[in-house]
Design an enzyme around this catalytic site. Structure first.
Site: not given
Length: 256
Positions: A66-67, A93, A161
């Site tokens: 889990d980044v 990414n 975002y």
């Protein structure tokens, strides 16, 4: 092409852009770590990549992580180091998009989820990559951050975002500078409308800046992977700081 000893790590590699770029690296001879939250998706992506050199078990690894969790990222890089000994390329990414919403309708938990995945996750991985790349011999490596067209111009209703992707640009510029003494080249690829599950809604129509809802053209995934591999193959004496690859007719340049 033949296998070689360059090691790559791709985050968000279970589907879409991540899976496509990780597959392109495998077919180019790299050893590749596929990482993401779901082990089954990572294994499926590796299986779908095929076995171009007959040694997929040696050159591809699925390591869930889990980044957005710095401890999970640290454990991921420890496993990369233990298995492969070094890291030559990180493709930062992993990311999420959200349904269109105005700032007053965006709750704090959703905002934090976008920031944790899209921005904090990129920093945690970049930080660990620096730690490994500056200590390994030969020293150095390449980091490619996945930005977005939104790193330059927002879509309506995309404040979380877009803010995270603008932040990625700052991360890229500063890390590119900080990486110079250690032969770490940092660049960013900004992608517009590549055909994937994330952009499927664009075929039916998405909100435009003039208040209308219109369909948008998409480009083939191969156009992206070809561009990505051109960046990945560069020697560390050269760097693409920013690259934009987009569907030619998408409404990005000009009034909208």
């Amino acid at each position: 092409m033949s296998p070689h000893n360059r090691i790559a790590l791709v985050t968000g590699a279970g589907s879409g852009i991540g899976a496509a770029c990780a597959t392109a690296l495998l077919k180019d001879g790299w050893r590749v770590v596929f990482t993401g939250r779901r082990a089954d998706a990572l294994q499926a992506a590796i299986a779908a990549a095929g076995d171009p050199f007959g040694d997929i078990a040696e050159r591809a690894a699925a390591i869930p992580s889990d980044v957005g969790d710095e401890h999970s990222v640290a454990a991921l890089f420890e496993q990369v180091k233990a298995r492969f000994g070094r890291l030559d390329l990180l493709f930062n990414n992993a990311g999420i998009s959200l349904p269109p919403t105005t700032p007053d309708e965006l709750d704090a938990a959703t905002w934090r989820r976008a920031v944790d995945t899209n921005f904090n996750g990129a920093f945690f991985c970049l930080s660990q990559a620096f730690k490994l790349m500056r200590a390994q011999r030969p020293m150095g490596g390449r980091i490619i951050n996945n930005g977005s067209i939104s790193a330059h111009a927002p879509r309506p209703g995309s404040i979380a975002y877009t803010a995270t992707k603008h932040a990625i640009t700052g991360l890229t510029k500063t890390a590119a500078l900080d990486g110079r003494p250690f032969d770490i080249a940092v660049g960013q690829i900004d992608i517009g409308n590549v055909a994937s599950d994330m952009t499927a809604r664009m075929v039916a129509g998405v909100p435009q800046a003039d208040g209308t809802v219109r369909p948008e053209p998409r480009m083939q995934m191969s156009s992206l992977t070809d561009t990505f591999m051109a960046m990945a193959r560069l020697p560390l004496t050269a760097n693409v700081l920013f690259m934009t690859v987009m569907a030619t007719k998408m409404p990005y340049v000009g009034r909208g």
